[in-house]
Design a protein around this motif. Sequence first.
Motif, PDB file in Angstrom:
ATOM      1  N   GLU A 106       0.553  10.320   3.035  1.00 34.46           N
ATOM      2  CA  GLU A 106       1.227   9.490   4.035  1.00 34.46           C
ATOM      3  C   GLU A 106       0.255   8.995   5.101  1.00 34.46           C
ATOM      4  OE1 GLU A 106       5.468   9.243   6.401  1.00 34.46           O
ATOM      5  OE2 GLU A 106       4.910  11.071   5.354  1.00 34.46           O
ATOM      6  N   ASP A 107      -0.729   9.809   5.480  1.00 34.87           N
ATOM      7  CA  ASP A 107      -1.676   9.370   6.500  1.00 34.87           C
ATOM      8  C   ASP A 107      -2.647   8.313   5.969  1.00 34.87           C
ATOM      9  OD1 ASP A 107      -3.254  10.936   4.865  1.00 34.87           O
ATOM     10  OD2 ASP A 107      -3.949  12.280   6.439  1.00 34.87           O
ATOM     11  N   ARG A 108      -2.626   8.075   4.647  1.00 33.84           N
ATOM     12  CA  ARG A 108      -3.454   7.035   4.046  1.00 33.84           C
ATOM     13  C   ARG A 108      -2.680   5.731   3.838  1.00 33.84           C
ATOM     14  NH1 ARG A 108      -8.405   6.192   2.658  1.00 33.84           N
ATOM     15  NH2 ARG A 108      -7.908   5.737   0.476  1.00 33.84           N
ATOM     16  N   ALA A 109      -1.425   5.718   4.213  1.00 36.77           N
ATOM     17  CA  ALA A 109      -0.596   4.522   4.014  1.00 36.77           C
ATOM     18  C   ALA A 109      -0.836   3.526   5.145  1.00 36.77           C
ATOM     19  CB  ALA A 109       0.883   4.907   3.928  1.00 36.77           C
ATOM     20  N   THR A 110      -2.062   3.002   5.193  1.00 35.21           N
ATOM     21  CA  THR A 110      -2.445   2.022   6.201  1.00 35.21           C
ATOM     22  C   THR A 110      -2.236   0.614   5.647  1.00 35.21           C
ATOM     23  OG1 THR A 110      -4.732   1.946   5.410  1.00 35.21           O
ATOM     24  CG2 THR A 110      -4.187   3.621   7.090  1.00 35.21           C
ATOM     25  N   PRO A 111      -2.198  -0.386   6.523  1.00 34.11           N
ATOM     26  CA  PRO A 111      -2.032  -1.758   6.032  1.00 34.11           C
ATOM     27  C   PRO A 111      -3.085  -2.155   4.997  1.00 34.11           C
ATOM     28  CG  PRO A 111      -1.680  -1.695   8.398  1.00 34.11           C
ATOM     29  CD  PRO A 111      -2.161  -0.327   8.006  1.00 34.11           C
ATOM     30  N   GLU A 112      -4.333  -1.769   5.242  1.00 38.69           N
ATOM     31  CA  GLU A 112      -5.410  -2.157   4.330  1.00 38.69           C
ATOM     32  C   GLU A 112      -5.217  -1.529   2.955  1.00 38.69           C
ATOM     33  OE1 GLU A 112      -6.361  -2.526   8.450  1.00 38.69           O
ATOM     34  OE2 GLU A 112      -5.886  -0.699   7.314  1.00 38.69           O
ATOM     35  N   VAL A 113      -4.884  -0.257   2.925  1.00 34.15           N
ATOM     36  CA  VAL A 113      -4.704   0.446   1.652  1.00 34.15           C
ATOM     37  C   VAL A 113      -3.485  -0.097   0.902  1.00 34.15           C
ATOM     38  CG1 VAL A 113      -4.156   2.682   0.602  1.00 34.15           C
ATOM     39  CG2 VAL A 113      -5.883   2.537   2.406  1.00 34.15           C
ATOM     40  N   ILE A 114      -2.385  -0.280   1.609  1.00 32.67           N
ATOM     41  CA  ILE A 114      -1.168  -0.792   0.970  1.00 32.67           C
ATOM     42  C   ILE A 114      -1.397  -2.198   0.434  1.00 32.67           C
ATOM     43  CG2 ILE A 114       1.230  -1.490   1.356  1.00 32.67           C
ATOM     44  CD1 ILE A 114       0.871   1.519   1.240  1.00 32.67           C
ATOM     45  N   LEU A 128       8.710   2.183  -0.252  1.00 31.28           N
ATOM     46  CA  LEU A 128       8.097   3.349   0.387  1.00 31.28           C
ATOM     47  C   LEU A 128       9.016   4.532   0.134  1.00 31.28           C
ATOM     48  CD1 LEU A 128       6.849   1.785   3.753  1.00 31.28           C
ATOM     49  CD2 LEU A 128       5.504   2.334   1.713  1.00 31.28           C
ATOM     50  N   VAL A 129       8.575   5.450  -0.726  1.00 30.87           N
ATOM     51  CA  VAL A 129       9.415   6.551  -1.184  1.00 30.87           C
ATOM     52  C   VAL A 129       9.004   7.826  -0.452  1.00 30.87           C
ATOM     53  CG1 VAL A 129      10.279   7.797  -3.193  1.00 30.87           C
ATOM     54  CG2 VAL A 129       9.503   5.428  -3.444  1.00 30.87           C
ATOM     55  N   GLY A 130       9.871   8.288   0.438  1.00 26.59           N
ATOM     56  CA  GLY A 130       9.557   9.481   1.214  1.00 26.59           C
ATOM     57  C   GLY A 130       8.509   9.242   2.273  1.00 26.59           C
ATOM     58  N   ILE A 131       8.280   7.996   2.641  1.00 22.96           N
ATOM     59  CA  ILE A 131       7.267   7.633   3.638  1.00 22.96           C
ATOM     60  C   ILE A 131       7.932   6.868   4.777  1.00 22.96           C
ATOM     61  CG2 ILE A 131       5.211   6.224   4.087  1.00 22.96           C
ATOM     62  CD1 ILE A 131       4.374   6.694   1.195  1.00 22.96           C
ATOM     63  N   ASP A 132       7.748   7.358   6.002  1.00 26.66           N
ATOM     64  CA  ASP A 132       8.164   6.616   7.186  1.00 26.66           C
ATOM     65  C   ASP A 132       6.960   5.803   7.659  1.00 26.66           C
ATOM     66  OD1 ASP A 132      10.714   7.731   7.211  1.00 26.66           O
ATOM     67  OD2 ASP A 132      10.066   9.445   8.416  1.00 26.66           O
ATOM     68  N   PRO A 133       7.033   4.465   7.620  1.00 29.47           N
ATOM     69  CA  PRO A 133       5.849   3.665   7.961  1.00 29.47           C
ATOM     70  C   PRO A 133       5.399   3.886   9.399  1.00 29.47           C
ATOM     71  CG  PRO A 133       7.812   2.277   7.800  1.00 29.47           C
ATOM     72  CD  PRO A 133       8.198   3.633   7.287  1.00 29.47           C
ATOM     73  N   SER A 134       4.079   3.946   9.576  1.00 29.60           N
ATOM     74  CA  SER A 134       3.501   4.083  10.914  1.00 29.60           C
ATOM     75  C   SER A 134       3.704   2.793  11.694  1.00 29.60           C
ATOM     76  CB  SER A 134       1.998   4.381  10.800  1.00 29.60           C
ATOM     77  OG  SER A 134       1.343   3.257  10.204  1.00 29.60           O
ATOM     78  N   ALA A 135       3.410   2.835  12.998  1.00 28.43           N
ATOM     79  CA  ALA A 135       3.550   1.638  13.835  1.00 28.43           C
ATOM     80  C   ALA A 135       2.643   0.522  13.321  1.00 28.43           C
ATOM     81  CB  ALA A 135       3.219   1.975  15.286  1.00 28.43           C
ATOM     82  N   ALA A 136       1.429   0.874  12.893  1.00 27.35           N
ATOM     83  CA  ALA A 136       0.491  -0.129  12.385  1.00 27.35           C
ATOM     84  C   ALA A 136       1.012  -0.755  11.101  1.00 27.35           C
ATOM     85  CB  ALA A 136      -0.878   0.500  12.152  1.00 27.35           C
ATOM     86  N   LEU A 137       1.551   0.071  10.209  1.00 29.14           N
ATOM     87  CA  LEU A 137       2.079  -0.454   8.949  1.00 29.14           C
ATOM     88  C   LEU A 137       3.309  -1.311   9.212  1.00 29.14           C
ATOM     89  CD1 LEU A 137       1.884  -0.611   5.904  1.00 29.14           C
ATOM     90  CD2 LEU A 137       3.163   1.545   5.743  1.00 29.14           C
ATOM     91  N   ARG A 138       4.155  -0.888  10.160  1.00 27.88           N
ATOM     92  CA  ARG A 138       5.342  -1.686  10.499  1.00 27.88           C
ATOM     93  C   ARG A 138       4.939  -3.068  11.002  1.00 27.88           C
ATOM     94  NH1 ARG A 138      10.506   0.306  11.416  1.00 27.88           N
ATOM     95  NH2 ARG A 138      10.824  -1.890  11.920  1.00 27.88           N
ATOM     96  N   SER A 139       3.919  -3.108  11.851  1.00 27.41           N
ATOM     97  CA  SER A 139       3.465  -4.394  12.400  1.00 27.41           C
ATOM     98  C   SER A 139       2.964  -5.304  11.291  1.00 27.41           C
ATOM     99  CB  SER A 139       2.358  -4.165  13.435  1.00 27.41           C
ATOM    100  OG  SER A 139       2.853  -3.459  14.552  1.00 27.41           O
ATOM    101  N   TRP A 140       2.211  -4.723  10.359  1.00 27.08           N
ATOM    102  CA  TRP A 140       1.681  -5.514   9.238  1.00 27.08           C
ATOM    103  C   TRP A 140       2.808  -6.033   8.355  1.00 27.08           C
ATOM    104  CZ3 TRP A 140       1.701  -4.393   3.881  1.00 27.08           C
ATOM    105  CH2 TRP A 140       0.922  -5.264   3.101  1.00 27.08           C
ATOM    106  N   ILE A 141       3.796  -5.186   8.080  1.00 28.46           N
ATOM    107  CA  ILE A 141       4.949  -5.601   7.275  1.00 28.46           C
ATOM    108  C   ILE A 141       5.668  -6.771   7.940  1.00 28.46           C
ATOM    109  CG2 ILE A 141       7.265  -4.885   6.540  1.00 28.46           C
ATOM    110  CD1 ILE A 141       6.042  -2.047   6.085  1.00 28.46           C
TER     111      ILE A 141
END
Length: 342
Positions: A106-114, A128-141
Amino acid sequence: MNEIKPKRPRQADIAALAGVSVSTVSRVLANEPGISESVREHILKVAAEHGYQVRSAAEAVPGGLAMIASDGVTGGLSVFYESIVDGLRSAAAEHGMSFEVRLIREDRATPEVIRDHLKSARAEGLFLVGIDPSAALRSWIDEEKVPVVLVNGTDPQLRLDGVSPSNFFGAFQAAQRLLKAGHRRILHLTGSHRHTIRERVRGFDAAITSVPDAEGRLVPMTFHGSASREAHELTAAILAENAGFTAAFCMNDFIAVGVLEAVTEAGFRVPEDFAIVGFDDLPCALMTNPPLSTMRVDRAALGREAIGLMISRFRDRAAPARHVCHGVVPVAGGTVSDVATS
């Protein structure tokens, strides 16, 4: 005389006729890589011969990629998530969606990696299965307008589509089972690491406060190592306090297994002296003595529902987000005396 229409074959029927597993049929129909051409052609031929409608490339919907947390409570791809993946794959194949699954910390689920994973999978939709997106990932989404469905997850702001068990009501009902069995001092072994789990904590608290003389005690867990072992140690320490607790609601069945071991080792009879209710209805629930009383989650249905949400999102990218809750069902077991449960 009315004509009887032939029943549409299921993937299980195609698998039996082709002499392969259901998962292999699902992967072929979803156009996943890793299947030999001879096997792929054989399955498609069998499907066509028996009237299974395989969507053409022109009809195919955009591809989907499921990123699954590999560092969850149970570690790796647990039994819980395996069933969700089965539902995802099956429904993706039904809709002609190419589909891939990948594990990620989960700590590797960054915008760049995704972004890199989506590109390599040639997918537009992200599960995203069992993953709550981080603030950075939410912004990218939000910026990239990536179609996302949270699976076994929930967005507190309801800006992302999601599907989950009915965690609040499931926990409320689980605690009620213990209260109706006469227990008034009840433990709740859990964590607060995800939005879904915090909903279970709220459901437990609501049930406890609904009974004037009831008392609940939250037992926080770290989930460092084996959840069952940690639950065993925590329960043994609490029982040694002689604080009068006679029941426990557990965040999942793995935790309940550890509680049951500690309780029986301390000499308590289950369910006469101490009652336990788990959650998820995993295979381990049938392997204890007595079998665990738990709450059944239809995990495959969560996966199928998630595909439906993504298909709707592809059709209308600007539609308001939706969250779908699936009800959970009590399983009697033998660790709580609730004769009304069937």
